[in-house]
Design an enzyme around this catalytic site. Structure first.
Site, PDB file in Angstrom:
ATOM      1  CG  HIS A   1       2.646  21.414 -15.198  1.00 55.21           C
ATOM      2  ND1 HIS A   1       3.708  22.297 -15.229  1.00 55.21           N
ATOM      3  CD2 HIS A   1       3.133  20.215 -15.636  1.00 55.21           C
ATOM      4  CE1 HIS A   1       4.789  21.668 -15.661  1.00 55.21           C
ATOM      5  NE2 HIS A   1       4.461  20.415 -15.918  1.00 55.21           N
ATOM      6  CG  HIS A   2       2.131  18.278 -18.829  1.00 52.78           C
ATOM      7  ND1 HIS A   2       2.604  19.448 -19.387  1.00 52.78           N
ATOM      8  CD2 HIS A   2       3.230  17.633 -18.320  1.00 52.78           C
ATOM      9  CE1 HIS A   2       3.922  19.516 -19.229  1.00 52.78           C
ATOM     10  NE2 HIS A   2       4.316  18.439 -18.574  1.00 52.78           N
ATOM     11  CB  ALA A   3      -4.212  17.140 -16.145  1.00 55.51           C
TER      12      ALA A   3
END
Length: 290
Positions: free
Chosen positions: A106-108
């Site tokens: 979810h950080h991409a």
């Protein structure tokens, strides 16, 4: 990276997945470049797949992606995890509930990866399903201990995608993005207080909300023994957390696609068992699927 094998082995050993025959793993082909480019910059996708990613971006991701040899395996894993989430979502739409054995990157964000996340598998899955006209709207419930900043940024201007993140306030990333709903938790929160906060969050969701699918990030890094978490949940707390989320969704007949999210421990066997909690909980809902 060894936790993914440990999780798969745990699911087989505990009888949730058969080694042969009916009930085995559904195995995806690696996600094609065209899928990845639905959610990410074509330049970034090409750089990852060709091993030409700038060293500064590779450093922010945390994996060796800035040369063809070292980056090939990492890119392949990212493509497989992403395709796994697309497959998980497809199965959830068909059967009501399904779980990936990876995913939750979810950080991409659109232009690059970060924080051990190469491709945002949930964002890619949503865009693939939308392009195929299988869904119009989606709800993302992210309970990883770290805020889902990349996902929030990707869908900031998309009224059909609702993003929810409940995370440790003082943990990575810094600064935070803005999800549709953010719940920032204090350090050292234990089971009872955490579960009360989650119940309130779910109860406060708009009553007319009716997503075509829910993506649930069941990261286990809120656990007290996690190296990169700041909370103090137990295994039982994680089990009750997952039960609350799935109960809420299935009571409303929302299909749920689960991804495993973060979990960081040197005890890989224990970490694999911890990640299997969502699969055990989901299995309990299988007989309740219409």
């Amino acid at each position: 990276m060894r936790k993914f094998r440990a999780l798969a082995e745990t699911l087989v050993a505990e009888g949730l997945v058969a080694v042969n025959g009916i009930g085995g793993f559904h195995v995806p082909a690696p996600a094609p470049e065209s899928w990845l480019a639905l959610a990410h910059s074509r330049i970034y996708v090409d750089q990852v797949l060709n091993g030409t990613l700038p060293a500064s971006v590779a450093k922010e991701i945390g994996f060796p992606l800035d040369n063809a040899t070292a980056g090939r395996a990492v890119a392949f894993r990212g493509r497989c995890a992403t395709a796994g989430t697309v497959l998980t979502a497809t199965l959830a739409l068909e059967h009501g509930i399904a779980c990936n054995t990876a995913g939750g990157s979810h950080h991409a964000r659109y232009e690059q990866g970060a924080g051990f996340c190469v491709f945002n598998d949930v964002a890619v899955a949503i865009r693939v399903l939308q392009a195929d006209h299988r869904i119009g709207s989606a709800l993302i419930i992210d309970l990883d201990v770290h805020q889902g900043d990349g996902t929030a940024l990707m869908f900031a201007d998309d009224a059909k995608i609702m993003t929810i993140s409940m995370h440790a306030k003082r943990n990575y990333p810094h600064p935070k993005a803005h999800s549709d709903i953010d719940v920032a938790l204090p350090d050292a929160m234990e089971d009872a207080a955490y579960l009360a906060q989650l119940r309130q969050l779910l109860d406060d969701l708009p009553p007319r909300l009716q997503p075509d699918i829910v993506f649930y990030n069941a990261g286990v890094d809120p656990h007290a023994e996690d190296r990169l978490g700041r909370l103090k949940l137990t295994d039982e707390g994680l089990r009750q957390r997952d039960t609350l989320v799935l109960s809420h969704c299935r009571a409303r007949n929302w299909p749920v696609a689960c991804v495993i999210g973060g979990g960081y421990s040197r005890d890989i066997a224990a970490l694999g068992r911890r990640h299997s909690i969502i699969h055990h909980v989901a299995r309990g809902f299988w007989s309740k699927v219409p």
